[in-house]
Design an enzyme around this catalytic site. Structure first.
Site, PDB file in Angstrom:
ATOM      1  N   GLU A   1       1.033  -0.500   0.042  1.00  0.00           N
ATOM      2  CA  GLU A   1      -0.185  -0.131  -0.085  1.00  0.00           C
ATOM      3  C   GLU A   1       0.644   0.937  -0.229  1.00  0.00           C
ATOM      4  O   GLU A   1       2.125   1.592   0.735  1.00  0.00           O
ATOM      5  CB  GLU A   1      -1.293   0.183   1.348  1.00  0.00           C
ATOM      6  CG  GLU A   1      -2.061   0.722   1.397  1.00  0.00           C
ATOM      7  CD  GLU A   1      -2.727   0.135   2.294  1.00  0.00           C
ATOM      8  OE1 GLU A   1      -3.477   1.394   3.035  1.00  0.00           O
ATOM      9  OE2 GLU A   1      -3.610  -0.916   2.164  1.00  0.00           O
TER      10      GLU A   1
ATOM     11  N   ASP B   1       0.472   4.800   0.706  1.00  0.00           N
ATOM     12  CA  ASP B   1      -1.255   6.080   1.307  1.00  0.00           C
ATOM     13  C   ASP B   1      -1.136   7.522   0.426  1.00  0.00           C
ATOM     14  O   ASP B   1       0.207   8.442   1.534  1.00  0.00           O
ATOM     15  CB  ASP B   1      -1.435   5.901   2.697  1.00  0.00           C
ATOM     16  CG  ASP B   1      -1.845   4.026   2.167  1.00  0.00           C
ATOM     17  OD1 ASP B   1      -2.280   4.046   1.526  1.00  0.00           O
ATOM     18  OD2 ASP B   1      -2.270   4.201   3.555  1.00  0.00           O
TER      19      ASP B   1
ATOM     20  N   GLU C   1      -3.102  10.160   2.715  1.00  0.00           N
ATOM     21  CA  GLU C   1      -4.746  10.668   3.636  1.00  0.00           C
ATOM     22  C   GLU C   1      -4.603  11.669   4.090  1.00  0.00           C
ATOM     23  O   GLU C   1      -3.902  12.204   4.931  1.00  0.00           O
ATOM     24  CB  GLU C   1      -4.209   8.999   5.295  1.00  0.00           C
ATOM     25  CG  GLU C   1      -4.501   8.525   4.471  1.00  0.00           C
ATOM     26  CD  GLU C   1      -4.281   6.585   5.443  1.00  0.00           C
ATOM     27  OE1 GLU C   1      -5.063   6.360   5.655  1.00  0.00           O
ATOM     28  OE2 GLU C   1      -3.242   7.153   5.909  1.00  0.00           O
TER      29      GLU C   1
END
Length: 300
Positions: A77, A79, A81
């Site tokens: 992953e 990210d 955010e």
């Protein structure tokens, strides 16, 4: 996404559909988002995003790459955010990476921004190669993660899809869950436009790359130039508020890939001497999670 009571609606988009402006919202019943039709092994992925305004505590908008739907126990992953806040407090931005299911080793960094991301669109980009990951905001690099031998499989290395979501992160997103989503202010609306998926798509069954051999656009970065490195260092000096590499509460010894910058260490220590200076205070358990199952002007 066990923290949210909202059902997340995911839409699969083709590249041509994703070029237009799209609107997604969160209300008491439904979160929403999109996922790319293709899997990619490396590339440049970007979107212009406008975040919700007013009271946004507990709201999480994410722009990320993941293969958690394929590799449930050893997913990768990358990210971006965006963490909402109470009225009068700014949005925060967090970056993170996982490789081969390494969710027990959080590699988070968190920053404030030099603009209000709810007032207008701003560009957020990820460059992912076999040797580095670079996060950009408005074409300014804010974080560079270089692959090291010591990281092993913790560096994302399997094909991933591109996702974007808006969801309820009340259990952790704002002051460790102190402030939750208040649906009196719903729907929370986030807008995406100008999406770029410039990568090597991969056949999901044969895992065989289908790369476009055409020349890369000059608008697609390939690394951090000396001029951009100066801008990155300026951004980090002014706006980085957390880095896992300096967190002495979580890691008595920094993870092996960390390169300690004394200036960063001193600044973060003055910002939070308990977390970054080794002071003693009782802390609640820091929330770790994965989506696999679910200001001043700046001169840079």
């Amino acid at each position: 996404m066990k923290d949210t009571p909202s059902f997340l609606v995911m839409i699969i988009w083709s590249f041509t559909e994703m070029e237009r402006q799209s609107i997604y919202h969160l209300d008491e019943r439904t979160g929403s988002g999109f996922v790319s039709q293709d899997l990619y092994l490396h590339g440049y992925f970007s979107a212009s995003i406008k975040l919700p305004a007013d009271y946004t505590a507990g709201v999480v908008v994410a722009f990320y790459m993941s293969n958690g739907d394929i590799f449930e126990k050893n997913h990768d992953e990358i990210d971006f955010e965006f963490l909402g806040n109470i009225r009068g407090k700014d949005w925060r931005i967090q970056t993170n990476i996982y490789g081969n299911g390494s969710t027990s080793v959080g590699r988070e960094e968190r920053y404030s921004l030099w603009f209000d991301p709810s007032e207008d669109f701003h560009q957020y980009s990820i460059l992912w190669t076999d040797s580095q990951i670079i996060f950009y905001v408005d074409n300014i690099p804010i974080r560079e993660v270089k692959r090291t031998e010591s990281m092993g499989g913790d560096f994302p290395s399997k094909p991933m899809s591109l996702y974007a979501t808006i969801w309820d992160g009340s259990g952790w997103a704002t002051n460790g869950g102190k402030y939750r989503v208040n649906y009196k202010y719903a729907p929370y609306v986030t807008e995406f436009s100008d999406l770029v998926l410039h990568g090597c798509s991969v056949d999901p069954i044969e895992q065989f790359p289908k790369c476009d051999n055409t020349e890369s656009s000059e608008a697609i970065p390939t690394g951090v130039t000396p001029a951009r490195r100066i801008k990155m260092e300026s951004f980090r000096a002014k706006f980085m508020t957390y880095s896992y590499c300096y967190d002495q509460v979580r890691y008595k010894v920094p993870p092996s890939e960390c390169v300690i910058n004394p200036k960063e260490a001193d600044r973060l220590k003055s910002y939070d001497p308990v977390t970054f200076g080794g002071g003693r205070r009782h802390h609640g358990k820091r929330h770790h999670r994965s989506r696999a199952g679910q200001v001043e002007a700046i001169s840079i």
